[in-house]
Design an enzyme around this catalytic site. Structure first.
Site, PDB file in Angstrom:
ATOM      1  CE1 TYR A 100      -0.471   6.189   4.528  1.00 23.36           C
ATOM      2  CE2 TYR A 100      -0.310   7.379   6.614  1.00 23.36           C
ATOM      3  CZ  TYR A 100       0.001   7.254   5.261  1.00 23.36           C
ATOM      4  OH  TYR A 100       0.786   8.192   4.657  1.00 23.36           O
ATOM      5  N   GLY A 143       8.124   4.772   0.581  1.00 20.13           N
ATOM      6  CA  GLY A 143       7.988   4.450  -0.838  1.00 20.13           C
ATOM      7  C   GLY A 143       8.737   3.151  -1.051  1.00 20.13           C
ATOM      8  CB  THR A 144       7.906  -0.334  -0.098  1.00 17.73           C
ATOM      9  OG1 THR A 144       6.614  -0.314  -0.699  1.00 17.73           O
ATOM     10  CG2 THR A 144       7.767  -0.081   1.387  1.00 17.73           C
ATOM     11  CG  ASN A 145       6.853   0.552  -5.609  1.00 10.26           C
ATOM     12  OD1 ASN A 145       6.514  -0.327  -4.838  1.00 10.26           O
ATOM     13  ND2 ASN A 145       6.011   1.111  -6.458  1.00 10.26           N
ATOM     14  CG  ASP A 146      11.697   4.885  -6.042  1.00 13.99           C
ATOM     15  OD1 ASP A 146      11.296   4.074  -6.897  1.00 13.99           O
ATOM     16  OD2 ASP A 146      11.846   6.094  -6.272  1.00 13.99           O
ATOM     17  CG  HIS A 201       4.034   3.063 -18.465  1.00 13.78           C
ATOM     18  ND1 HIS A 201       2.898   3.304 -19.182  1.00 13.78           N
ATOM     19  CD2 HIS A 201       4.210   4.124 -17.644  1.00 13.78           C
ATOM     20  CE1 HIS A 201       2.416   4.487 -18.832  1.00 13.78           C
ATOM     21  NE2 HIS A 201       3.198   5.003 -17.901  1.00 13.78           N
ATOM     22  N   GLY A 254      -3.315 -32.262  -7.585  1.00 14.98           N
ATOM     23  CA  GLY A 254      -2.907 -32.626  -8.935  1.00 14.98           C
ATOM     24  C   GLY A 254      -1.473 -32.282  -9.265  1.00 14.98           C
ATOM     25  NE  ARG A 312       5.242  11.184  -5.364  1.00 15.40           N
ATOM     26  CZ  ARG A 312       5.437   9.980  -5.919  1.00 15.40           C
ATOM     27  NH1 ARG A 312       6.013   9.024  -5.204  1.00 15.40           N
ATOM     28  NH2 ARG A 312       5.056   9.721  -7.138  1.00 15.40           N
ATOM     29  NE  ARG A 355       0.689   7.579  -8.418  1.00 15.91           N
ATOM     30  CZ  ARG A 355       0.289   6.347  -8.140  1.00 15.91           C
ATOM     31  NH1 ARG A 355       1.164   5.438  -7.802  1.00 15.91           N
ATOM     32  NH2 ARG A 355      -0.977   6.004  -8.207  1.00 15.91           N
ATOM     33  CB  CYS A 394       2.310   5.422  -0.529  1.00 14.38           C
ATOM     34  SG  CYS A 394       3.860   6.300  -0.700  1.00 14.38           S
ATOM     35  CB  SER A 402       4.564   8.257   3.221  1.00 20.28           C
ATOM     36  OG  SER A 402       3.889   7.342   2.400  1.00 20.28           O
ATOM     37  CG  MET A 452       3.708 -33.105  -5.752  1.00 24.35           C
ATOM     38  SD  MET A 452       4.261 -32.994  -4.059  1.00 24.35           S
ATOM     39  CE  MET A 452       2.741 -32.831  -3.179  1.00 24.35           C
ATOM     40  CE  LYS A 479      -4.253 -37.354  -0.579  1.00 25.86           C
ATOM     41  NZ  LYS A 479      -3.676 -37.666  -1.899  1.00 25.86           N
ATOM     42  NE  ARG A 526      -4.705 -42.226  -2.629  1.00 29.38           N
ATOM     43  CZ  ARG A 526      -5.771 -42.183  -3.428  1.00 29.38           C
ATOM     44  NH1 ARG A 526      -6.067 -41.099  -4.097  1.00 29.38           N
ATOM     45  NH2 ARG A 526      -6.553 -43.237  -3.525  1.00 29.38           N
ATOM     46  NE  ARG A 555      -8.698 -32.182  -1.623  1.00 29.71           N
ATOM     47  CZ  ARG A 555      -8.016 -32.639  -2.671  1.00 29.71           C
ATOM     48  NH1 ARG A 555      -6.755 -33.017  -2.541  1.00 29.71           N
ATOM     49  NH2 ARG A 555      -8.587 -32.732  -3.840  1.00 29.71           N
ATOM     50  CD  GLU A 569      10.817   8.163  -2.611  1.00 32.10           C
ATOM     51  OE1 GLU A 569      10.279   7.376  -3.400  1.00 32.10           O
ATOM     52  OE2 GLU A 569      10.563   9.391  -2.606  1.00 32.10           O
TER      53      GLU A 569
END
Lengths: 884, 884
Positions: free
Chosen positions: A852, A767-770, A456, A104, A618, A562, A832, A765, A106, A25, A95, A339, A746
């Site tokens: 990728y 496995g970024t979750n694990d 899940h 909205g 896999r 999978r 993945c 590849s 603050m 602002k 302000r 803005r 992973e």
């Protein structure tokens, strides 16, 4: 304390590029001032002052205070008015204004500078006593609310009382006496609640108001907004102190807001509304119906024409659709704010394309203008906006997977499959389990009463792109009697409900939905993004339907099939279970032989859907016990089907129990123990490739992915099994073709020994979750219990399962990716995990030199756009470096 | 194939330093040849030939074959005899010889070169037909066994038949005709079993025998031996072909073995035995009782004196106690082998000290001579050797924790505590759980019928230094009826059993035990080790008793106090459980207030036992559910005690259930959720330090360790709680003292972000158990099911929970240790996982620049010795570099 730091800027001292210091602002007010627009003057206290405020234990340091007062004097000079001057008093607004727009979130205080004496002066000067006391009572109200945190309702109650005493309905019906009365009663209430008189000294009012704005940076709704929008808490907010102009000085005054283009559709035409004789809050309150902006041309053509001119200049300057606030005081136009305007996803694409066509933006810039997150809603069905206006949600759960769905309720997977043949269904369960997969597949939406964003149901639904509202605690499910209770409402199988997975709203009615549109401006921008993109985008898909959908969304291949999801099919699970309880290799091979043709069929379907695009499959990953029944009754049935004693089956099941299944017997560990599983799956993969090649002519190059490697020898062992099997198939067919064998990364040790593994694996590849779970040492299943506390206590800034943790997990990824490239120059690097669909993570993978990312079908366009943006950013950085 | 590689060496071409190439036996034969000792000559086929053999699919390559025949010719020339020469035939032995001694693990063939014709020649030449055909039949037997793998028993049966036919009892009673008869019948059996005639061509016999020796490198018992002794499978074995000399040529011939010092006691005196008119295998067979070596002085003083002289020369040359084999052929002494002798742990220390005193070894060398593993048995009680000779084990389990124990059986912790007041007890359970801790503490030994080397019983027992035999499958426990069944034997509470935790043997009788002695030569060598040692050695101890024991063993402090073990005490567990099921902070604080004085008392005890030595105390680590009862009956009781409804308690217990407890709500995560726990423990630690300071004058510097950190902010949060509490205590006491706050590094992310964490943590203590689990992505509790397959299939060479995995886990450790040192120059680096007691791992930590290792009390001397050896190795390497 460094006295040389400049904490305060006059509007005339700044410009539009100083967002970091002056907030959005403040920077825009400065820019409008530079552009010679009619802006009420004032000054901006920088975001650095806010940071100092928090460093100094929520105190404004003396050096900042003295700068504020110094600039107040300058402002008084510019405006020709003085704080508390009985002749010519200055009134200001205070302000907030952060770097990023937080509308909205603050606090704002108007009319600051009024006290008893000034009110009287104002009455005389304006010859409008009602206006003067109306302004005073508004200020008392806002100050009490924002600075002293007194309940707003208490003040509203007094207004209602006064109106009741007078027998009138609207505020407008109150006269100057009533306003004076209100001021007195407000001041009394203030004293009663705070124990002090309402402050009469404008400087004191100002400092308290500034502190309140600083404080509001950390109010709960601002914190939530920041978390949702990835705004760092360190940024802080600037504070703008601006001379008041009044839209409520009579019928020649007014106030309004307008967009340079339609924020809902993107159409190029001034769009807005205004209200004469009103202050901003009246527009918001919605008591009177505002007029559309074109009416202003009739009421005050001069002001209207000037506004149109200013709007055009601003849009041309900012090269984006503007959202402007203005006030007309006694016929004269003032600009209070401009803005970049918020817009719907649909409008965002239209505006981006139009700006390019109008020559205002380059294609690169147009791509950068789209917020990838916005695509999420765009790609799913949504409720018909008209129908939605009349609908009322009856409960709210977690917005677990976006989209809108309407259908008849069913309470288990079997019913869902049966009813789905008749019409759309919504699967309602306490929580879902792998056994529900088939039912989830045929449902339009999923509602669970337990579980969180990573339950899940939520994870699978997001993967499927199916709308899901999870953990709706207000709903109770009785799966026995097949009833769903929400408050007093009792629903039975077949009754209709509607879910909004983007908001978590649950409706007990049918609401028509609209399908997503992925052509037109959307397609144009995506093509531009693809043009710049370096990173390929693949999809995680376990069946031909998802695979085809992802291709329609622009996926260039499948990064993860999978195979285990296929094992849960009704006609397969008996053979799967037979395999698991086998006692000899021969028994197991018999069971696997039954599964082989089915798996081969699955792969043929996916290969055909991909028409020759690459597919990474896999090998079996989850622990075997996931496939076994858990309910006593199901176990009995299985024992009967399999003709083995119940006790023996129980013994097998209990022998498969694991203390920490996440770190148990799964992934390639299964193949080390039971190489015959890897043999069956490999055969299915390679035979399917050969069949599709023979039938359709697609030159399939199978990519076989071995999960959960932690050591090169382990990988080698399984790779040998796979290669032997492939050679067998080649011999049987009498010809050979190309194939690739790679691994998931992973497990931390796989990343740490990537140089060794890359000697054997043709691709990694991630496995970024694990990998995230193992690197942080907490499991998603359990972390839900303690992580919320980590966000509350500001220990964690973001959820590492949503956005890649660059410091820890990211370090492992970079280290191993580099090691992999050192050893094998052309190694393919992919990812993945769910991070493949997160824009910030996609940028990380782009920068890490990945080949990728692979994500669920509905996230493919997000990944494409994010990858395009990442590439454009890299180009810009490079260009900047070259300039330097 | 590289023709230039030399695969065969005459004994006269090698020397004692060529162990890697020639194996220990070959190198020593060469050295004895150099020293001019009477060694029957021959040649050695190198270990590289063995490696080639396996590379070439278990074939001997042509280039190696031709070298063998070339050297055979040279040997024939040296010996003046020829293979198959009807006039003067050469007979040879073919023996394995690896780099490291593997006694009895691989195969040997004697008398090779005999065939029908040679036997007849031999009979004539020696004028001893019986000897000739005895040698022939022995050769057929050995060849059939080792090369053709025919069952030995079939041959023994024929001998028994012949003896029965003659009506005699001993082999010695068979005459030349009987031997001829045996040869014929053996040859017939050979043909029947193999389908071929017994090979008459000595060259064919030789090649087959060499192959068999190569093969024997991979026989199952050799593999097991290698795994137990950390011998890499890549080394391979050499093969020694040596001219036969005969101890069975009549009463002026004989054979024997002797040590230069007593291998049981270390006493300096020739120690050995011999048998006249016998070959080596007769000594082993034990039919005739051998004579002690000094008797040889009477029978053949010349040979005896020469042997004594040779023994002295060899010991002086090798500067170590020698284990020698000799043969006397017709009065003349031949040396067949010498090697450094195996010795008991007691002897090892005496010999090392004596060699230093005799000026043969330096102190550094003496320290290097002790195998740290040997200390394990030395530091625990052992059975009285005499009593043991008469005892017979009835079952065998896993040797889970060393030491010997005898006592009366009890079947649960309560009984153990009751009976232990009367006399020594052995706790017998199916498997143990944390609730058994107190019972385990009072027991002399622990026997379980289930679970492996890493089961609860095994891990805890090793930690306590208590003898444990685990997973004894042959024993059945009925805990209800309190009976232990082993085969037909049924034992009741109070019956006596004895356990040998070093062998796994279980005895159903009382066997007296002898306490370990840690003074004398042991103390001397340990002092020397300490002199060189850089790494400090601390202990893991949870109570004053263990702490004091460890100090007696030389611990320089406590590296890990696990506060949770204290929580299981009978009088504490109710308050612990009360804390866990608390619903409000106030309730929890009330329960914690009960625990505080007890914890403070624990810490006072440990501080006093350590007399001012440093003590690191870890805050509560395990998930809370570990403290809750699991049996329905116990839950009922708890509900009653705590006056809460059973259902509510069940709900709390089930809410604490975790899918992956290893990765769940534990460690400092508990302190983030319940800071009051950290406050209670901190107060107990600091007040205890103050009390002991005030009472005893020890200047305690508390070291508070925060477990399971994964992020610096998380650590900071808990550190703040700890610091605040410390400041409170300081204020209350009116004085301050030094303290340190550090963290465990046991999660990969902590290691990866160690630079950040080191800015806040004053020390890192590596929890290598958990770090190994997380880095490999498998949990110890579950990996037991699949890891055995990894060893069988040679995927893993060693157990990463025993020896630190230097590639993966070690990389994380080094990386983070370096990062820590960069950020905080004087950071203290320690390790408190089980690896702290593993010699190879200790060397790793020495090299990584650690401050200390911490291990269980009984491992302290091992760690001291290993750390001393590591330091000496470093000095040697440095010295070598400087020389270069």
């Amino acid at each position: 304390m460094d006295k040389t730091v400049k904490y305060v800027y006059l509007f005339s001292e700044g410009n539009g590029n100083m967002r970091e210091l002056l907030g959005g602002k403040g920077a825009n007010l400065a820019q409008m001032t530079i552009l010679g627009m009619p802006v009420p003057q004032g000054f901006t206290i920088t975001t650095e002052a806010c940071t100092r405020y928090y460093e100094d234990d929520e105190q404004i340091a003396d050096d900042i205070l003295s700068q504020i007062f110094e600039y107040l004097s300058k402002m008084e000079e510019i405006c020709g008015k003085k704080f508390g001057d009985p002749e010519n008093p200055l009134l200001v607004s205070v302000r907030s204004g952060a770097r990023a727009s937080m509308p909205g979130m603050m606090d704002t205080i108007l009319n600051l500078g009024i006290n008893d004496e000034v009110a009287e002066t104002l009455a005389k000067l304006t010859e409008n006593r009602r206006f003067a006391y109306d302004s005073y009572r508004r200020f008392i109200q806002m100050f009490s609310d924002v600075v002293m945190e007194l309940p707003k309702e208490d003040f509203e109650k007094i207004i209602d009382e006064v109106k009741a005493e007078k027998g009138v309905k609207y505020d407008a019906d109150l006269d100057e006496g009533d306003m004076l009365n209100l001021v007195d009663r407000f001041k009394a209430l203030y004293k009663e609640e705070t124990g002090s008189e309402f402050p009469q000294e404008p400087r004191q009012q100002l400092i308290e108001a500034i502190k309140a704005v600083f404080r509001s940076w950390n109010n709960p709704r601002a914190i939530v907004y920041r978390q949702m929008n990835d705004i760092p808490k360190e940024w802080g907010t600037a504070v703008n102190v601006q001379q008041m102009v009044f839209g409520n000085m009579g019928n020649d005054s007014g106030t309004g807001v307008a967009f340079t283009r339609n924020p809902a559709t993107g159409e190029k035409a001034l769009f807005g509304e205004f209200l004469m004789n009103a202050q901003g809050e009246d527009v918001v309150a919605g008591v009177r119906t505002p007029e559309t902006i074109d009416k202003l041309a009739e009421i005050n053509p001069a002001a209207y024409n000037e506004f149109v001119r200013i709007a055009n200049v601003l849009e041309a300057y900012y090269r984006d659709m503007q959202d402007m606030e203005f006030t007309i005081e006694r016929g004269k136009l003032y600009m209070l704010q401009t803005r970049n305007g918020k817009r719907t996803p649909h409008a965002a694409f239209k505006i981006a394309v139009d700006l390019v066509n109008e020559g205002m933006r380059t294609r690169q810039e147009a791509v950068m203008m789209i917020e990838p997150k916005q695509l999420d809603t765009l790609l799913h069905p949504r409720f018909d906006p008209k129908a939605l206006q009349e609908a009322k949600p009856v409960a709210k759960g977690l917005a677990a997977s976006p989209g809108a769905a309407t259908g008849s309720i069913c309470f288990n997977a079997d019913d869902a499959k049966r009813l789905a043949k008749i019409g759309p269904v919504i699967l309602v369960r306490r929580e879902t389990s792998p056994e529900d997969i088939e039912g989830m597949t045929v449902s339009q939406g999923i509602l669970t009463t337990r579980g969180g964003m990573t339950s899940h149901a939520a994870v699978i639904a997001r993967g499927m792109g199916t709308c899901c509202v999870a953990g709706c605690g207000a709903a109770e499910v009785d799966e026995e009697t097949k009833t769903l209770k929400i408050g007093d409402i009792v629903l039975k199988e077949g009754d209709f409900i509607s879910l909004d997975g983007g908001t978590g709203d649950v409706y007990v009615e049918q609401i028509p939905t609209i399908d997503p549109a992925v052509s037109g401006d959307f397609a144009t921008v995506m093509q531009w993004a693809d043009h710049y993109r370096k990173l390929q985008v693949r999809t995680n898909a376990d069946n031909p339907k998802d695979a085809a959908l992802a291709v329609a969304f622009g996926a260039e291949g499948v990064g993860l099939v999978r195979t285990e999801h296929m094992f849960f099919g009704e006609e397969r699970i008996p053979a799967v279970r037979e395999m698991i309880v086998s006692e000899t290799v021969e028994q197991r091979e018999r069971a696997l032989a039954k599964l082989m043709p089915m798996q081969r069929g699955d792969f043929e379907g996916i290969y055909q859907a991909l028409q020759g695009k690459p597919v990474t499959i896999r090998l079996l990953d989850p622990p075997l016990h996931e496939f076994l029944p858990t309910m006593q009754e199901d176990i009995h049935q299985l024992a009967e089907t399999m003709k083995i004693p119940y006790e023996k089956l129980i013994a097998v099941i209990s022998s498969l129990h694991e203390v920490n299944p996440m770190m148990g017997h799964r992934g390639l560990r299964l193949c080390v123990t039971y190489p015959e599983i890897a043999r069956m799956q490999t055969r299915a993969i390679v035979e399917a490739a050969a069949n599709v090649r023979e039938r359709k002519g697609y030159m399939i190059v199978p990519e076989i992915m071995i999960p959960l490697t932690c050591d090169v020898n382990e990988f080698k062992y399984v790779k040998n099994v796979v290669v032997d099997t492939i050679q067998q198939v080649f011999q049987e067919r009498g010809y050979e073709f190309e194939y690739h064998i790679g691994t998931m990364i992973e497990i931390p040790r796989a990343a740490l020994t990537a140089d060794e593994i890359a000697q054997e694996a043709e691709f990694f590849s991630y496995g970024t979750n694990d990998l995230t779970q193992m690197t942080y040492g907490f499991s998603r299943d359990d972390a839900g219990k303690f992580l919320p506390e980590y966000y509350d206590k500001k220990i964690f800034d973001f959820d590492p399962f949503v956005r890649i943790d660059q410091k820890g997990v990211g370090a492992l990824i970079k280290m191993s990716a580099n090691a992999g490239k050192r050893v094998r120059k052309n190694i393919k690097l992919g990812i993945c995990g769910e991070h493949g669909g997160d824009p910030i993570s996609v940028e990380f993978f782009h920068n890490a030199g990945f080949t990728y990312v692979s994500c669920s079908p509905y996230r493919v366009p997000i990944a494409r756009l994010a990858a395009g943006q990442a590439a454009i950013k890299s180009r810009m950085k490079k260009a900047l470096k070259e300039v330097k």
